[in-house]
Design an enzyme around this catalytic site. Structure first.
Site, PDB file in Angstrom:
ATOM      1  CG  ASP A 162       0.212  -0.187  -1.510  1.00 50.25           C
ATOM      2  OD1 ASP A 162      -0.297  -0.275  -2.650  1.00 50.25           O
ATOM      3  OD2 ASP A 162       1.185  -0.876  -1.140  1.00 50.25           O
ATOM      4  CG  ASN A 195       3.900   0.593   1.204  1.00 53.06           C
ATOM      5  OD1 ASN A 195       4.942   0.430   1.839  1.00 53.06           O
ATOM      6  ND2 ASN A 195       3.147  -0.417   0.819  1.00 53.06           N
ATOM      7  CE1 TYR A 239       0.476  -3.139   1.208  1.00 52.28           C
ATOM      8  CE2 TYR A 239       0.448  -4.604   3.112  1.00 52.28           C
ATOM      9  CZ  TYR A 239       0.957  -4.262   1.871  1.00 52.28           C
ATOM     10  OH  TYR A 239       1.933  -5.032   1.291  1.00 52.28           O
ATOM     11  CD  GLU A 295       4.440  -3.428   2.642  1.00 53.77           C
ATOM     12  OE1 GLU A 295       4.962  -4.507   3.007  1.00 53.77           O
ATOM     13  OE2 GLU A 295       4.672  -2.915   1.528  1.00 53.77           O
ATOM     14  CG  ASP A 326       8.649  -0.659  -3.095  1.00 53.44           C
ATOM     15  OD1 ASP A 326       8.137  -0.184  -2.061  1.00 53.44           O
ATOM     16  OD2 ASP A 326       8.493  -1.847  -3.424  1.00 53.44           O
ATOM     17  CG  HIS A 327       4.745   2.225  -2.427  1.00 53.16           C
ATOM     18  ND1 HIS A 327       3.529   2.060  -3.050  1.00 53.16           N
ATOM     19  CD2 HIS A 327       5.188   0.970  -2.117  1.00 53.16           C
ATOM     20  CE1 HIS A 327       3.235   0.776  -3.135  1.00 53.16           C
ATOM     21  NE2 HIS A 327       4.222   0.088  -2.571  1.00 53.16           N
ATOM     22  CG  ASN A 385      -0.497  -3.655  -3.409  1.00 53.12           C
ATOM     23  OD1 ASN A 385       0.532  -3.423  -4.042  1.00 53.12           O
ATOM     24  ND2 ASN A 385      -0.494  -3.935  -2.117  1.00 53.12           N
TER      25      ASN A 385
END
Length: 272
Positions: free
Chosen positions: A158, A9, A113, A36, A261-262, A160
């Site tokens: 991702d 991501n 995603y 993303e 942040d990934h 989540n």
């Protein structure tokens, strides 16, 4: 033939194209799946990937939000994309990898995603969380009816959700936090069982060990605090389990300049 496949991501492919370039130069996976990407198809930085030798590219993008892409050194046939929950979001793309040295073994690759779900884990008051749960329900039903995992297949992305207690820094503290709530874990379990799928990361790292792929931007010292979660996943069909042959989670990339942040997750398969 060894096949290396990565998922990341990137949180805006145009903003972080230098980081992607660094990763592809240093790690050189055969295939990279991005989530993303946050740009329309016409704005995707094709030239940068072509320069690095990734000439096979499939994109499903939209302006400013979501977006997934697959870039590959290996030829593939683009199979399409699915509009989950009929919302028009760019959250899925699939291709069929066609390894030249194993032409009789095409591999269906799905890049996802999954919606983050907002902050409040109550579908009655939070439409984003309701969307996430509906997305997972549709994933499970689609996989059951299309028998996706009955072929050589890989799912990355991702998703989540951090399903295991050891996929989060504190199971107790995060039980009521979106990404680790019991209902999300249950619904992700239904998706996995609809294959059934093999969790490639946990194939290499025992489930009793902590394992993270994401660290929040909110932490002033993410590395020291180490309050991570495993939100990024790679699953393989049972037919590919015996071919799993390595895993790399590039934790150091979280400390690069202006990072996502990934972090990238890469698996190796030996298809000989």
């Amino acid at each position: 033939m060894r096949l290396s496949l990565a998922t990341w991501n990137i949180n805006s492919v145009r903003l972080r194209i230098d980081l992607v370039t660094r990763f592809l130069t240093e790690q050189a996976p055969d295939v990279l799946c991005l989530q993303e990407t946050k740009c329309r198809d016409s704005e995707f930085p094709l030239a940068a990937f072509h320069k690095l030798g990734y000439s096979h590219i499939a994109i499903n993008g939209q302006k400013g939000y979501h977006g997934v892409a697959i870039v590959s050194k290996i030829p593939f046939a683009e199979s399409g994309k699915r509009d989950f929950c009929a919302k028009g979001d760019a959250r899925h793309i699939t291709v069929t990898l066609l390894p030249e040295t194993t032409p009789a073994r095409p591999i269906n690759l799905h890049n996802f995603y999954v919606p983050a779900g907002g902050d409040e884990p109550d579908p009655e008051i939070n439409p984003k969380f309701a969307h996430k749960l509906a997305f997972l329900d549709e994933m499970a039903e689609w996989m059951r009816t299309d028998l996706i995992a009955h072929r050589d297949a890989i799912i990355v992305g991702d998703l989540n959700i951090a399903p295991l207690e050891t996929d989060v820094w504190s199971h107790k503290a995060l039980l009521k936090v979106v990404s680790h709530t019991p209902i999300e874990v249950e619904k992700l379990g239904r998706v996995i069982n609809a294959g059934p799928w093999i969790d490639a990361l946990r194939h290499h790292v025992p489930p009793e060990e902590k394992l993270y792929t994401w660290w929040s931007y909110r932490s002033p010292d993410w590395s020291k605090a180490d309050k991570g979660r495993r939100l990024d996943h790679i699953w393989v069909s049972a037919s590919l389990k015996q071919h799993l042959d390595g895993l790399t989670i590039l934790r150091d990339s979280r400390g690069w300049d202006r990072p996502s942040d990934h972090v990238p997750v890469t698996v190796q398969l030996n298809l000989d």
